[in-house]
Design a protein around this motif. Structure first.
Motif, PDB file in Angstrom:
ATOM      1  N   GLN A  71      23.512 102.125 100.005  1.00 44.71           N
ATOM      2  CA  GLN A  71      24.846 102.383 100.534  1.00 44.71           C
ATOM      3  C   GLN A  71      25.549 103.453  99.698  1.00 44.71           C
ATOM      4  N   GLN A  72      25.399 103.319  98.393  1.00 52.16           N
ATOM      5  CA  GLN A  72      26.028 104.262  97.471  1.00 52.16           C
ATOM      6  C   GLN A  72      25.430 105.667  97.631  1.00 52.16           C
ATOM      7  N   ILE A  73      24.110 105.720  97.771  1.00 47.57           N
ATOM      8  CA  ILE A  73      23.442 107.019  97.966  1.00 47.57           C
ATOM      9  C   ILE A  73      24.022 107.711  99.201  1.00 47.57           C
ATOM     10  N   ASN A  74      24.321 106.912 100.212  1.00 47.38           N
ATOM     11  CA  ASN A  74      24.847 107.461 101.456  1.00 47.38           C
ATOM     12  C   ASN A  74      26.370 107.588 101.455  1.00 47.38           C
ATOM     13  N   SER A  75      26.952 107.359 100.283  1.00 45.66           N
ATOM     14  CA  SER A  75      28.415 107.422 100.130  1.00 45.66           C
ATOM     15  C   SER A  75      29.134 106.546 101.153  1.00 45.66           C
ATOM     16  N   LYS A  76      28.575 105.379 101.381  1.00 47.43           N
ATOM     17  CA  LYS A  76      29.205 104.431 102.311  1.00 47.43           C
ATOM     18  C   LYS A  76      29.847 103.321 101.497  1.00 47.43           C
ATOM     19  N   ALA A  77      30.924 102.797 102.016  1.00 49.22           N
ATOM     20  CA  ALA A  77      31.582 101.688 101.330  1.00 49.22           C
ATOM     21  C   ALA A  77      31.487 100.435 102.200  1.00 49.22           C
ATOM     22  N   GLY A  78      31.966  99.355 101.691  1.00 51.79           N
ATOM     23  CA  GLY A  78      32.011  98.123 102.483  1.00 51.79           C
ATOM     24  C   GLY A  78      30.964  97.118 102.078  1.00 51.79           C
ATOM     25  N   SER A  79      31.024  95.993 102.767  1.00 52.68           N
ATOM     26  CA  SER A  79      30.149  94.884 102.414  1.00 52.68           C
ATOM     27  C   SER A  79      28.796  94.990 103.119  1.00 52.68           C
ATOM     28  N   THR A  80      27.775  94.480 102.443  1.00 55.40           N
ATOM     29  CA  THR A  80      26.444  94.472 103.059  1.00 55.40           C
ATOM     30  C   THR A  80      26.121  93.056 103.564  1.00 55.40           C
ATOM     31  N   GLU A  81      27.117  92.168 103.420  1.00 56.43           N
ATOM     32  CA  GLU A  81      26.929  90.764 103.805  1.00 56.43           C
ATOM     33  C   GLU A  81      26.451  90.617 105.251  1.00 56.43           C
ATOM     34  N   SER A  82      27.130  91.360 106.142  1.00 55.93           N
ATOM     35  CA  SER A  82      26.821  91.198 107.573  1.00 55.93           C
ATOM     36  C   SER A  82      25.377  91.636 107.854  1.00 55.93           C
ATOM     37  N   LEU A  83      24.929  92.667 107.143  1.00 61.00           N
ATOM     38  CA  LEU A  83      23.546  93.129 107.339  1.00 61.00           C
ATOM     39  C   LEU A  83      22.555  92.075 106.855  1.00 61.00           C
ATOM     40  N   LEU A  84      22.868  91.502 105.690  1.00 61.78           N
ATOM     41  CA  LEU A  84      21.986  90.471 105.135  1.00 61.78           C
ATOM     42  C   LEU A  84      21.944  89.253 106.063  1.00 61.78           C
ATOM     43  N   GLU A  85      23.088  88.973 106.637  1.00 60.37           N
ATOM     44  CA  GLU A  85      23.164  87.834 107.555  1.00 60.37           C
ATOM     45  C   GLU A  85      22.357  88.135 108.823  1.00 60.37           C
ATOM     46  N   LEU A  86      22.487  89.369 109.299  1.00 63.90           N
ATOM     47  CA  LEU A  86      21.782  89.783 110.518  1.00 63.90           C
ATOM     48  C   LEU A  86      20.265  89.596 110.375  1.00 63.90           C
ATOM     49  N   VAL A  87      19.758  89.921 109.177  1.00 61.35           N
ATOM     50  CA  VAL A  87      18.304  89.840 108.989  1.00 61.35           C
ATOM     51  C   VAL A  87      17.871  88.509 108.362  1.00 61.35           C
ATOM     52  N   GLY A  88      18.821  87.609 108.222  1.00 70.50           N
ATOM     53  CA  GLY A  88      18.495  86.276 107.711  1.00 70.50           C
ATOM     54  C   GLY A  88      18.220  86.234 106.223  1.00 70.50           C
ATOM     55  N   LEU A  89      18.914  87.089 105.471  1.00 71.10           N
ATOM     56  CA  LEU A  89      18.727  87.086 104.014  1.00 71.10           C
ATOM     57  C   LEU A  89      20.039  86.796 103.277  1.00 71.10           C
ATOM     58  N   SER A  90      20.946  86.132 103.974  1.00 71.69           N
ATOM     59  CA  SER A  90      22.264  85.950 103.350  1.00 71.69           C
ATOM     60  C   SER A  90      22.235  84.977 102.181  1.00 71.69           C
ATOM     61  N   ASP A  91      21.174  84.178 102.094  1.00 76.55           N
ATOM     62  CA  ASP A  91      21.150  83.174 101.017  1.00 76.55           C
ATOM     63  C   ASP A  91      20.156  83.524  99.896  1.00 76.55           C
ATOM     64  N   ARG A  99      12.380  92.204 106.245  1.00 78.93           N
ATOM     65  CA  ARG A  99      13.751  91.947 106.701  1.00 78.93           C
ATOM     66  C   ARG A  99      14.740  92.839 105.945  1.00 78.93           C
ATOM     67  N   LEU A 100      14.508  92.941 104.630  1.00 76.37           N
ATOM     68  CA  LEU A 100      15.396  93.779 103.818  1.00 76.37           C
ATOM     69  C   LEU A 100      15.301  95.247 104.268  1.00 76.37           C
ATOM     70  N   ALA A 101      14.088  95.645 104.630  1.00 72.28           N
ATOM     71  CA  ALA A 101      13.887  97.035 105.080  1.00 72.28           C
ATOM     72  C   ALA A 101      14.662  97.309 106.362  1.00 72.28           C
ATOM     73  N   ILE A 102      14.720  96.302 107.229  1.00 70.03           N
ATOM     74  CA  ILE A 102      15.489  96.460 108.470  1.00 70.03           C
ATOM     75  C   ILE A 102      16.968  96.631 108.111  1.00 70.03           C
ATOM     76  N   ALA A 103      17.436  95.777 107.194  1.00 71.74           N
ATOM     77  CA  ALA A 103      18.844  95.865 106.771  1.00 71.74           C
ATOM     78  C   ALA A 103      19.124  97.239 106.162  1.00 71.74           C
ATOM     79  N   ALA A 104      18.175  97.719 105.349  1.00 67.68           N
ATOM     80  CA  ALA A 104      18.348  99.036 104.707  1.00 67.68           C
ATOM     81  C   ALA A 104      18.405 100.144 105.754  1.00 67.68           C
ATOM     82  N   ALA A 105      17.585  99.997 106.779  1.00 68.71           N
ATOM     83  CA  ALA A 105      17.547 101.028 107.827  1.00 68.71           C
ATOM     84  C   ALA A 105      18.844 101.044 108.634  1.00 68.71           C
ATOM     85  N   LEU A 106      19.562  99.919 108.611  1.00 65.26           N
ATOM     86  CA  LEU A 106      20.777  99.824 109.429  1.00 65.26           C
ATOM     87  C   LEU A 106      22.043 100.212 108.665  1.00 65.26           C
ATOM     88  N   ILE A 107      21.898 100.516 107.394  1.00 67.08           N
ATOM     89  CA  ILE A 107      23.075 100.787 106.559  1.00 67.08           C
ATOM     90  C   ILE A 107      23.965 101.902 107.120  1.00 67.08           C
TER      91      ILE A 107
END
Lengths: 289, 277
Positions: free
Chosen positions: A97-117, A133-141
């Motif tokens: 997220q930082q590399i892409n100069s994006k801000a905000g929470s990644t919680e929703s992405l982790l939740e989407l891919v079932g890695l929130s816990d 799953r993490l790779a999918i979340a990363a691709a959606l950032i």
């Protein structure tokens, strides 16, 4: 949405991709199919800006761009996903997220891919499925318009596999265009809207789901005993491709399968198993041999 | 760019090997100080024996400043090795872990990634040298006290205590330039071989070869000296001469900066055109 023309890639004397021409329509799920070494991953790497093609043009929404510029609107998951092992999953996402100069929470992405816990568990301790799953979340950032997934189902358990298809379907409904490379032909056929078949770096076939559905299939009927001549006569009106002692392979349109099977059953010729093979599967298996 | 550098720093400082290099350097300093605490007087007495026939040596000769100089002099092989373990990994680590695909598939130019990594590498070198300089100096001064310095460097050099800090500060700065030059070589090797161990071996091999050539005293090889990396790298010692040969010192700094520039341009070109298959 994307139009690629005359794409050629060589490594030394080996031609990896040869004069590919194709279009990725907006909002589609493009199934990228081909046996191992066909050039699928190389094509994805060209589209990800990791590999520079020798020749080729790409147009995005009618505008000529460089292949590497496609990254602006695209999220990628490239073959076996790798992350910074010393960091946790959320930390990896924050980093991207930082590399892409994006801000905000990644919680929703982790939740989407079932890695929130997953908490602070380091990526080096993740299973293959968790990394996928993490790779999918990363691709959606970057909230991409186009998502390219290379073998996304590798290492996923049945639950994860279903979850991933759900995510893909959800994203597609939200307007995301997807290119999915996979060996799971039957699944691709039921979810994808368009197909590209590559073999030896050559685009062998492109077709849409509606074209696929309208194309004749190879149907194999299996019986529990050897067919007698009278039973064989039931197949006189269809195009038989192969006679076996206890099975018959015929070519027919998808809509005729149910009707024909009913006819067989009515004549007391009850198949114990029926296998269908689409034109994609037939071509794929021929290539794989 | 700032965000990119920040992420590179984050990666660097969440890696165990970064801290290990600092820890090893500090342990080496402790060992040197301990060794000199035990044996220093007798070693110095042995070294000064010939001088004592002609000079009356007074005061605290075995002081913290001399120890700091001695420490840096002793570690001239160890420091580059420790440094390139980290700097080579900044580049080759991405290939070894496969994260290069993750990194390069982000919509950032390769040039910016390269510069972010380069800046991280230079910053690490600076930090390492500062930490090393402080750990070489502070404990030594605390244990051995202060005083004028007498060093054996191209003859016996007598240096006033008051001149120590600017000499030492400049020496550390020069060492940073030298280490950046050496790191640049490791950076190119890392991008060429995509493997940290090979990059370290190749870079260290170059250093050893240069050192070997430097030790040749044939007439033919004497003209090569100015082209040897190791020759310029060790020229921080010029600062510990009573009359500093500034021109020679400046030329060495320039040579090392040029060396860095050449390998940075080579690395940049390689990285920019590299296919990540």
């Amino acid at each position: 949405m994307i139009e690629v023309s005359n794409l050629t890639l060589t490594y030394g004397v080996a031609t990896i991709l040869s004069d590919l021409n194709f279009t990725i329509p907006k909002g589609c799920i493009m199934g990228l199919i081909g046996p191992n070494g066909a050039g699928k991953s190389s094509l994805i790497k060209v589209l990800a800006g990791l590999v520079f093609p020798d020749n080729g043009d790409i147009q995005l929404k009618g505008e000529c761009i460089e292949f590497r510029d496609l990254r602006r609107i695209t999220g990628y998951m490239i073959d076996s996903p790798s992350f910074y092992n010393q960091l946790s999953g959320p930390q990896n996402l924050k980093l991207i997220q930082q590399i892409n100069s994006k801000a905000g929470s990644t919680e929703s992405l982790l939740e989407l891919v079932g890695l929130s816990d997953v908490g602070s568990k380091k990526v080096k301790n993740y299973s293959t499925g968790m990394k996928q799953r993490l790779a999918i979340a990363a691709a959606l950032i970057r909230t991409p318009e186009l998502l390219i997934l290379d073998e996304p189902f590798n290492g996923l358990d049945p639950g994860g596999y279903k979850d991933l298809w759900d995510i893909i379907t959800k994203l597609n409904k939200e307007g995301v265009t997807l290119i999915i490379s996979s060996h799971l032909l039957a699944d691709l056929e039921s979810h994808a809207t368009d197909f590209m078949l590559i073999n030896n770096g050559v685009l062998t076939m492109t077709l849409s789901k509606s074209e696929l559905d309208a194309t004749e299939r190879l149907i194999s009927f299996y019986f529990d005993s050897v067919l007698n001549p009278e039973q064989r006569q039931q197949f006189d009106e269809v195009s038989v491709k192969e006679w076996g002692e206890q099975h018959v392979v015929v070519l027919m349109k998808p809509e005729s399968i149910a009707v024909f099977t009913k006819q067989l059953v009515d004549k007391d010729l009850v198949p114990i198993n029926i296998k269908t093979q689409t034109i994609l599967q037939q071509t794929y298996f021929k290539m794989s041999r | 760019m700032k965000a990119l550098v920040k992420t590179e720093f984050f990666k660097l400082f969440t890696s165990l090997r970064t801290y290990l290099t600092f820890a090893i350097a500090i342990v080496l300093m402790v060992i040197i100080n301990f060794g000199l605490y035990i044996e220093g007087e007798s070693i110095l007495a042995f070294l000064l024996q010939p001088l004592k026939e002609y000079f009356l040596v007074q005061g605290n000769i075995l002081n913290g400043y001399l120890i700091a100089y001695f420490s840096l002099n002793t570690l001239w092989v160890h420091i580059p090795v420790l440094i390139i373990i980290v700097t080579a990994y900044i580049y080759s680590g991405e290939f070894e872990n496969g994260t290069i695909k993750l990194l390069l598939s982000q919509p950032i130019s390769r040039g910016r990634i390269m510069w972010a990594k380069f800046m991280t590498m230079v910053s690490y070198n600076l930090l390492f040298m500062v930490v090393l300089a402080l750990f070489a100096l502070i404990p030594a001064v605390m244990i051995f006290g202060r005083g004028d310095i007498m060093v054996l460097n191209n003859g016996v050099q007598f240096l006033l205590e008051s001149s120590f800090f600017w000499r030492y500060g400049l020496a550390v700065l020069f060492a940073m330039i030298a280490m950046t030059a050496f790191s640049s070589l490791s950076m190119y090797a890392a991008l060429y071989f995509k493997d940290t161990l090979t990059a370290i071996l190749v870079s260290f091999g170059v250093l050893i070869l240069h050192t070997l050539f430097q030790s040749f005293t044939f007439e033919v090889t004497s003209t090569w000296q100015n082209l040897l990396f190791s020759y310029h790298m060790s020229n921080w010692q010029l600062l510990f001469m009573t009359e500093v040969p500034w021109r020679q010192f400046g030329l060495s700094a320039l040579f090392l900066t040029g060396f860095t520039a050449i390998f940075t341009v080579l690395s940049y070109n390689r990285f920019k055109r590299m296919n990540i298959a």
